[in-house]
Design a protein around this motif. Structure first.
Motif, mmCIF file in Angstrom:
data_model
loop_
_atom_site.group_PDB
_atom_site.id
_atom_site.type_symbol
_atom_site.label_atom_id
_atom_site.label_comp_id
_atom_site.label_asym_id
_atom_site.label_seq_id
_atom_site.Cartn_x
_atom_site.Cartn_y
_atom_site.Cartn_z
ATOM 1 N N LEU A 195 14.283 -7.398 7.292
ATOM 2 C CA LEU A 195 13.344 -7.238 6.186
ATOM 3 C C LEU A 195 13.310 -8.511 5.348
ATOM 4 O O LEU A 195 14.355 -9.011 4.948
ATOM 5 N N MET A 196 12.113 -9.018 5.103
ATOM 6 C CA MET A 196 11.957 -10.208 4.272
ATOM 7 C C MET A 196 10.851 -9.928 3.257
ATOM 8 O O MET A 196 9.749 -9.555 3.634
ATOM 9 N N PHE A 197 11.182 -10.084 1.986
ATOM 10 C CA PHE A 197 10.219 -9.844 0.927
ATOM 11 C C PHE A 197 10.075 -11.093 0.072
ATOM 12 O O PHE A 197 11.000 -11.886 -0.054
ATOM 13 N N LEU A 198 8.926 -11.225 -0.554
ATOM 14 C CA LEU A 198 8.696 -12.333 -1.479
ATOM 15 C C LEU A 198 9.533 -12.098 -2.734
ATOM 16 O O LEU A 198 9.633 -10.974 -3.215
ATOM 17 N N PRO A 199 10.127 -13.145 -3.289
ATOM 18 C CA PRO A 199 10.958 -12.980 -4.481
ATOM 19 C C PRO A 199 10.151 -12.772 -5.768
ATOM 20 O O PRO A 199 10.631 -12.169 -6.712
ATOM 21 N N SER A 200 8.908 -13.288 -5.782
ATOM 22 C CA SER A 200 8.074 -13.145 -6.978
ATOM 23 C C SER A 200 6.603 -13.135 -6.574
ATOM 24 O O SER A 200 6.251 -13.478 -5.455
ATOM 25 N N CYS A 201 5.753 -12.754 -7.502
ATOM 26 C CA CYS A 201 4.313 -12.667 -7.250
ATOM 27 C C CYS A 201 3.729 -14.070 -7.050
ATOM 28 O O CYS A 201 3.924 -14.949 -7.896
ATOM 29 N N PRO A 202 2.992 -14.297 -5.950
ATOM 30 C CA PRO A 202 2.402 -15.611 -5.736
ATOM 31 C C PRO A 202 1.222 -15.899 -6.678
ATOM 32 O O PRO A 202 0.824 -17.038 -6.839
ATOM 33 N N LYS A 203 0.706 -14.860 -7.315
ATOM 34 C CA LYS A 203 -0.440 -15.029 -8.203
ATOM 35 C C LYS A 203 -0.016 -15.339 -9.647
ATOM 36 O O LYS A 203 -0.517 -16.275 -10.250
ATOM 37 N N CYS A 204 0.954 -14.550 -10.177
ATOM 38 C CA CYS A 204 1.327 -14.730 -11.583
ATOM 39 C C CYS A 204 2.797 -15.084 -11.786
ATOM 40 O O CYS A 204 3.237 -15.237 -12.926
ATOM 41 N N GLU A 205 3.583 -15.176 -10.685
ATOM 42 C CA GLU A 205 5.003 -15.547 -10.720
ATOM 43 C C GLU A 205 5.913 -14.471 -11.335
ATOM 44 O O GLU A 205 7.079 -14.724 -11.597
ATOM 45 N N HIS A 206 5.378 -13.277 -11.565
ATOM 46 C CA HIS A 206 6.204 -12.186 -12.100
ATOM 47 C C HIS A 206 7.253 -11.775 -11.071
ATOM 48 O O HIS A 206 6.969 -11.699 -9.882
ATOM 49 N N ALA A 207 8.463 -11.508 -11.522
ATOM 50 C CA ALA A 207 9.529 -11.086 -10.610
ATOM 51 C C ALA A 207 10.294 -9.952 -11.271
ATOM 52 O O ALA A 207 10.407 -9.902 -12.494
ATOM 53 N N PRO A 208 10.833 -9.050 -10.539
ATOM 54 C CA PRO A 208 10.710 -8.861 -9.093
ATOM 55 C C PRO A 208 9.472 -8.050 -8.753
ATOM 56 O O PRO A 208 8.917 -7.350 -9.604
ATOM 57 N N LEU A 209 9.061 -8.129 -7.496
ATOM 58 C CA LEU A 209 7.951 -7.325 -7.020
ATOM 59 C C LEU A 209 8.437 -5.911 -6.717
ATOM 60 O O LEU A 209 9.594 -5.706 -6.363
ATOM 61 N N ALA A 210 7.544 -4.950 -6.844
ATOM 62 C CA ALA A 210 7.863 -3.565 -6.492
ATOM 63 C C ALA A 210 7.512 -3.363 -5.015
ATOM 64 O O ALA A 210 6.661 -4.074 -4.466
ATOM 65 N N HIS A 211 8.169 -2.402 -4.375
ATOM 66 C CA HIS A 211 7.942 -2.118 -2.955
ATOM 67 C C HIS A 211 7.795 -0.620 -2.750
ATOM 68 O O HIS A 211 8.442 0.162 -3.435
ATOM 69 N N ARG A 212 6.933 -0.249 -1.806
ATOM 70 C CA ARG A 212 6.788 1.151 -1.421
ATOM 71 C C ARG A 212 6.343 1.218 0.027
ATOM 72 O O ARG A 212 5.887 0.231 0.594
ATOM 73 N N THR A 213 6.479 2.378 0.643
ATOM 74 C CA THR A 213 6.020 2.566 2.010
ATOM 75 C C THR A 213 4.498 2.447 2.026
ATOM 76 O O THR A 213 3.816 3.011 1.171
ATOM 77 N N ALA A 214 3.965 1.719 2.985
ATOM 78 C CA ALA A 214 2.523 1.490 3.079
ATOM 79 C C ALA A 214 1.795 2.757 3.521
ATOM 80 O O ALA A 214 2.316 3.535 4.327
ATOM 81 N N THR A 215 0.592 2.936 3.009
ATOM 82 C CA THR A 215 -0.245 4.057 3.436
ATOM 83 C C THR A 215 -0.905 3.701 4.764
ATOM 84 O O THR A 215 -0.939 2.533 5.164
#
Length: 63
Positions: A28-48
């Motif tokens: 599993l590899m996730f982005l550490p912060s938002c590429p648009k606004c740099e907010h961290a951490p990103l939230a994660h959920r199971t995809a629909t």
């Protein structure tokens, strides 16, 4: 036992950016912060199902 992780959607609670990730292995590899606004951490959920289909179509079209 090793198993493939389910598709996940990463999203920014601050600006609304989101991206669906479909893992091809058990790593599993996730982005550490938002590429648009740099907010961290990103939230994660199971995809629909619709997010998974959109991500697959996006991959096929090369975007």
């Amino acid at each position: 036992m090793v198993f493939k992780a389910p598709p996940m959607t990463c999203y920014c609670e601050k600006c609304g950016w989101k991206q669906t990730i479909i893992p091809t292995s058990d790593v599993l590899m996730f982005l550490p912060s938002c590429p648009k606004c740099e907010h961290a951490p990103l939230a994660h959920r199971t995809a629909t199902a619709s997010e998974v289909m959109a991500a697959k179509l996006k991959g096929l079209l090369g975007r």
